[in-house]
Scaffold this motif. Structure first.
Motif, mmCIF file in Angstrom:
data_model
loop_
_atom_site.group_PDB
_atom_site.id
_atom_site.type_symbol
_atom_site.label_atom_id
_atom_site.label_comp_id
_atom_site.label_asym_id
_atom_site.label_seq_id
_atom_site.Cartn_x
_atom_site.Cartn_y
_atom_site.Cartn_z
ATOM 1 N N ILE A 70 -15.953 -9.569 31.446
ATOM 2 C CA ILE A 70 -15.094 -8.723 30.605
ATOM 3 C C ILE A 70 -13.625 -8.966 30.924
ATOM 4 O O ILE A 70 -12.785 -9.047 30.027
ATOM 5 N N GLU A 71 -13.303 -9.107 32.196
ATOM 6 C CA GLU A 71 -11.913 -9.399 32.582
ATOM 7 C C GLU A 71 -11.453 -10.743 32.012
ATOM 8 O O GLU A 71 -10.321 -10.875 31.558
ATOM 9 N N SER A 72 -12.357 -11.737 32.031
ATOM 10 C CA SER A 72 -11.975 -13.039 31.483
ATOM 11 C C SER A 72 -11.732 -12.947 29.981
ATOM 12 O O SER A 72 -10.823 -13.600 29.451
ATOM 13 N N LEU A 73 -12.521 -12.126 29.265
ATOM 14 C CA LEU A 73 -12.291 -11.935 27.830
ATOM 15 C C LEU A 73 -10.988 -11.188 27.574
ATOM 16 O O LEU A 73 -10.252 -11.512 26.632
ATOM 17 N N LYS A 74 -10.696 -10.202 28.402
ATOM 18 C CA LYS A 74 -9.432 -9.475 28.254
ATOM 19 C C LYS A 74 -8.247 -10.407 28.487
ATOM 20 O O LYS A 74 -7.238 -10.329 27.772
ATOM 21 N N ASN A 75 -8.357 -11.293 29.469
ATOM 22 C CA ASN A 75 -7.286 -12.252 29.727
ATOM 23 C C ASN A 75 -7.162 -13.261 28.588
ATOM 24 O O ASN A 75 -6.066 -13.678 28.249
ATOM 25 N N LYS A 76 -8.280 -13.649 28.017
ATOM 26 C CA LYS A 76 -8.280 -14.647 26.942
ATOM 27 C C LYS A 76 -7.654 -14.094 25.658
ATOM 28 O O LYS A 76 -6.841 -14.749 25.028
ATOM 29 N N TYR A 77 -8.048 -12.857 25.266
ATOM 30 C CA TYR A 77 -7.599 -12.293 23.992
ATOM 31 C C TYR A 77 -6.442 -11.318 24.135
ATOM 32 O O TYR A 77 -5.772 -11.020 23.145
ATOM 33 N N GLY A 78 -6.218 -10.802 25.309
ATOM 34 C CA GLY A 78 -5.231 -9.743 25.483
ATOM 35 C C GLY A 78 -5.922 -8.398 25.305
ATOM 36 O O GLY A 78 -6.957 -8.289 24.634
ATOM 37 N N PHE A 82 -8.759 -7.512 22.458
ATOM 38 C CA PHE A 82 -10.081 -7.282 23.047
ATOM 39 C C PHE A 82 -10.654 -5.947 22.581
ATOM 40 O O PHE A 82 -11.813 -5.874 22.182
ATOM 41 N N ASN A 83 -9.842 -4.881 22.626
ATOM 42 C CA ASN A 83 -10.315 -3.562 22.181
ATOM 43 C C ASN A 83 -10.652 -3.571 20.691
ATOM 44 O O ASN A 83 -11.611 -2.925 20.264
ATOM 45 N N GLU A 84 -9.881 -4.311 19.904
ATOM 46 C CA GLU A 84 -10.167 -4.430 18.476
ATOM 47 C C GLU A 84 -11.509 -5.131 18.249
ATOM 48 O O GLU A 84 -12.347 -4.668 17.468
ATOM 49 N N LEU A 85 -11.723 -6.254 18.946
ATOM 50 C CA LEU A 85 -12.985 -6.981 18.818
ATOM 51 C C LEU A 85 -14.165 -6.158 19.322
ATOM 52 O O LEU A 85 -15.253 -6.190 18.746
ATOM 53 N N LEU A 86 -13.943 -5.379 20.371
ATOM 54 C CA LEU A 86 -14.990 -4.521 20.906
ATOM 55 C C LEU A 86 -15.364 -3.425 19.911
ATOM 56 O O LEU A 86 -16.544 -3.116 19.730
ATOM 57 N N GLY A 87 -14.380 -2.867 19.236
ATOM 58 C CA GLY A 87 -14.638 -1.855 18.210
ATOM 59 C C GLY A 87 -15.440 -2.419 17.045
ATOM 60 O O GLY A 87 -16.375 -1.786 16.543
ATOM 61 N N VAL A 88 -15.081 -3.631 16.602
ATOM 62 C CA VAL A 88 -15.821 -4.283 15.520
ATOM 63 C C VAL A 88 -17.252 -4.577 15.970
ATOM 64 O O VAL A 88 -18.209 -4.379 15.213
#
Length: 117
Positions: A70-78, A82-88
């Motif tokens: 999850i940290e690597s995804l947050k670093n990759k997308y910001g 990341f929160n937007e993609l998680l909501g979708v």
């Protein structure tokens, strides 16, 4: 015939003695006013303890791996993206859970799999 009766009598007496001996070993012991159940350490008991320890360690390892991913995804997308993609992803997950069709499954995979982003 009398030897058979003696043999059966001895067998019954020994069986009863073994039964009560086993009962006494597993009977609660009163130590310092607190009742404790004496646990006989058997292979199955030790196996259960080992399995519980293994499951705890495996869960801890999976939690650490998940947190790193999850940290690597947050670093990759910001954080915001990341929160937007998680909501979708949550939206399409709920859609797929409530209506399991092939079309909803594809939408769910595309919304939740980072390889599609």
């Amino acid at each position: 015939m009398s030897n058979l009766k003696i043999f059966i009598s001895i067998f019954i007496v020994l069986s009863v003695a073994l039964f009560f001996t086993n009962k006494l070993r597993t009977k609660p012991a009163n130590l310092n006013g607190v009742e404790h159940i004496v646990k006989e350490e058997t292979f199955s008991y030790n196996l259960d303890i080992a399995m519980e320890n293994h499951k705890k360690k495996q869960d801890e390892k999976l939690n650490k791996l998940r947190d790193v991913y999850i940290e690597s995804l947050k670093n990759k997308y910001g954080e915001e993206k990341f929160n937007e993609l998680l909501g979708v992803c949550d939206l399409f997950t709920n859609l797929y859970v409530n209506n399991r069709t092939k079309e909803n499954e594809l939408k769910y995979i595309e919304a939740c799999d980072p390889s599609y982003h």
